[in-house]
Design an enzyme around this catalytic site. Structure first.
Site, PDB file in Angstrom:
ATOM      1  N   GLU A  15      51.869 -57.713  -6.316  1.00 28.67           N
ATOM      2  CA  GLU A  15      52.064 -57.445  -4.890  1.00 28.67           C
ATOM      3  C   GLU A  15      50.757 -56.901  -4.342  1.00 28.67           C
ATOM      4  OE1 GLU A  15      54.787 -54.189  -4.012  1.00 28.67           O
ATOM      5  OE2 GLU A  15      54.225 -53.172  -5.859  1.00 28.67           O
ATOM      6  N   LEU A  72      57.388 -53.106  -5.522  1.00 29.81           N
ATOM      7  CA  LEU A  72      58.302 -52.382  -4.647  1.00 29.81           C
ATOM      8  C   LEU A  72      59.209 -53.422  -3.982  1.00 29.81           C
ATOM      9  CD1 LEU A  72      58.908 -49.552  -3.267  1.00 29.81           C
ATOM     10  CD2 LEU A  72      57.645 -50.481  -1.334  1.00 29.81           C
ATOM     11  N   LYS A 110      59.109 -45.517  -4.130  1.00 27.33           N
ATOM     12  CA  LYS A 110      58.087 -45.471  -3.082  1.00 27.33           C
ATOM     13  C   LYS A 110      57.433 -44.092  -3.068  1.00 27.33           C
ATOM     14  CE  LYS A 110      57.227 -47.416   1.461  1.00 27.33           C
ATOM     15  NZ  LYS A 110      56.022 -48.093   1.025  1.00 27.33           N
ATOM     16  N   TYR A 164      58.001 -41.585   0.280  1.00 30.40           N
ATOM     17  CA  TYR A 164      57.834 -41.808   1.714  1.00 30.40           C
ATOM     18  C   TYR A 164      58.484 -43.116   2.133  1.00 30.40           C
ATOM     19  CZ  TYR A 164      54.191 -45.371   0.903  1.00 30.40           C
ATOM     20  OH  TYR A 164      53.516 -46.514   0.531  1.00 30.40           O
TER      21      TYR A 164
HETATM   22  N1  PDD Z   1      53.944 -50.101   2.300  1.00 32.51           N
HETATM   23  N2  PDD Z   1      54.606 -53.048  -1.739  1.00 32.51           N
HETATM   24  C1  PDD Z   1      53.967 -51.872  -1.599  1.00 32.51           C
HETATM   25  C2  PDD Z   1      53.168 -51.359  -2.743  1.00 32.51           C
HETATM   26  C3  PDD Z   1      54.078 -51.156  -0.397  1.00 32.51           C
HETATM   27  O1  PDD Z   1      53.454 -49.971  -0.280  1.00 32.51           O
HETATM   28  C4  PDD Z   1      54.837 -51.697   0.667  1.00 32.51           C
HETATM   29  C5  PDD Z   1      54.990 -50.958   1.975  1.00 32.51           C
HETATM   30  C6  PDD Z   1      55.475 -52.937   0.483  1.00 32.51           C
HETATM   31  C7  PDD Z   1      56.318 -53.560   1.555  1.00 32.51           C
HETATM   32  O2  PDD Z   1      57.511 -52.838   1.754  1.00 32.51           O
HETATM   33  P1  PDD Z   1      58.278 -52.831   3.154  1.00 32.51           P
HETATM   34  O3  PDD Z   1      58.540 -54.243   3.510  1.00 32.51           O
HETATM   35  O4  PDD Z   1      59.530 -52.105   2.869  1.00 32.51           O
HETATM   36  O5  PDD Z   1      57.389 -52.144   4.157  1.00 32.51           O
HETATM   37  C8  PDD Z   1      55.346 -53.577  -0.735  1.00 32.51           C
HETATM   38  C9  PDD Z   1      54.000 -49.267   3.478  1.00 32.51           C
HETATM   39  C10 PDD Z   1      54.217 -50.036   4.727  1.00 32.51           C
HETATM   40  C11 PDD Z   1      52.765 -48.384   3.494  1.00 32.51           C
HETATM   41  O6  PDD Z   1      52.431 -47.884   2.432  1.00 32.51           O
HETATM   42  O7  PDD Z   1      52.166 -48.182   4.549  1.00 32.51           O
END
Ligand code: PDD
Length: 287
Positions: free
Chosen positions: A182, A207, A149, A33
């Site tokens: 993270e 991620l 992801k 996703y």
């Molecule tokens: N999550 N680390 C994890 C485990 C994440 O699920 C996310 C994003 C990030 C940050 O990634 P980005 O800057 O590309 O949004 C880091 C999304 C927003 C979610 O699961 O809702």
């Protein structure tokens, strides 16, 4: 305005929007996703989000459900049909529908695509940033391929729930040696006592956040030094500032870790300046 979702070729009212019981996303979490922010009518950092989608799909040998340009058209359509000017667009691709069997289905199986969009309040987010959030730490218990992801988010779900029950808003995964990985859905940063930004390298264990990459460029623009280096929970607790980044939060100050205040317990000026300058640097494509 009724909520509309895109499901495998159709724009449907939310209540009728459903996938097949044998969708592999539903049965095996066999899918990926992306979440993009929509701000002031622009999709933020769509290009790198779709680049990461491409990488996640290819790592799992799932095909694109449609061409990249068609996908962008559907994203825009879902945003517009839901009247989203500020909010989020969510897209999910799974390996498709097939009789339950762990091995990949027949090659002709079409990947499933779901796209939804929802509104959010920039004012509420700004208010939250002015207060900051609390985090807890939890032991890392995820698989090694967190660079993909994937929709397989059970450890993240449990961690976030634990945070909520502790009166916090995010949980940080921590390795046995005390290194912060993270958040459950965010990347993690600190500002050291001498004013340097520190965030863990994205080569493994986290991620590679799109917001993280943009914030690096924002930091450069503001003349701040960024060090891609891991840090421990103790370092974070004694840092000048801590903050998290994600498409859903942008730059969000962290004011408490496991019940201990970070510095004076108020959002730090570096995090707030990075947040303010974010849209000057991020990619903005009209939705
Ligand atoms: N999550 N680390 C994890 C485990 C994440 O699920 C996310 C994003 C990030 C940050 O990634 P980005 O800057 O590309 O949004 C880091 C999304 C927003 C979610 O699961 O809702």
């Amino acid at each position: 305005m009724p909520k509309i979702a895109y499901v495998n070729g159709r724009y449907l009212p939310h209540r009728d929007a459903a996938v097949h019981v044998e969708d592999r996303g539903y049965q095996f979490a066999d899918g990926v996703y992306e979440v993009c922010e929509v701000a002031r009518g622009y999709i933020i950092d769509m290009t790198p989000h779709l680049d990461r989608l491409d990488r996640s799909l290819s790592e799992l040998k799932i095909g694109w459900p449609m061409s990249r340009s068609s996908l962008q058209t559907v994203m825009r359509e879902v945003i517009s049909r839901n009247g989203v000017v500020n909010g989020l667009v969510y897209l999910q691709v799974t390996r498709g529908v097939a009789p339950r069997d762990h091995v990949f289905p027949a090659a002709h199986t079409r990947p499933s695509l779901v796209i939804t969009a929802k509104k959010s309040s920039p004012q509420a987010a700004t208010k939250r940033a002015e207060t900051g959030i609390k985090v807890i730490t939890v032991p890392e218990n995820r698989w090694e391929r967190v660079d993909i992801k994937s929709v397989g988010l059970l450890p993240n779900v449990l961690a976030r729930q634990k945070a909520k029950e502790a009166g916090a808003q995010e949980a940080w995964f921590v390795d046995p040696d005390g290194t912060v990985k993270e958040g459950a859905a965010t990347n993690v940063w600190i500002v050291t006592k001498d004013g340097r930004l520190k965030t863990r390298p994205a080569e493994s264990g986290i991620l590679k956040g799109i917001t993280r990459a943009t914030v690096m460029r924002v930091a450069e623009k503001l003349g701040l030094e960024v060090e891609e280096r891991g840090f421990t929970v103790d370092e974070a607790k004694s840092a000048r500032e801590a903050f998290i980044t994600a498409a859903t939060t942008l730059v969000m100050p962290v004011v408490e870790i496991d019940g201990q205040p970070v510095a004076n317990g108020h959002p730090g000026s570096v995090a707030l300046s990075l947040r303010r300058a974010f849209f000057d640097v991020a990619e903005k494509i009209a939705a």
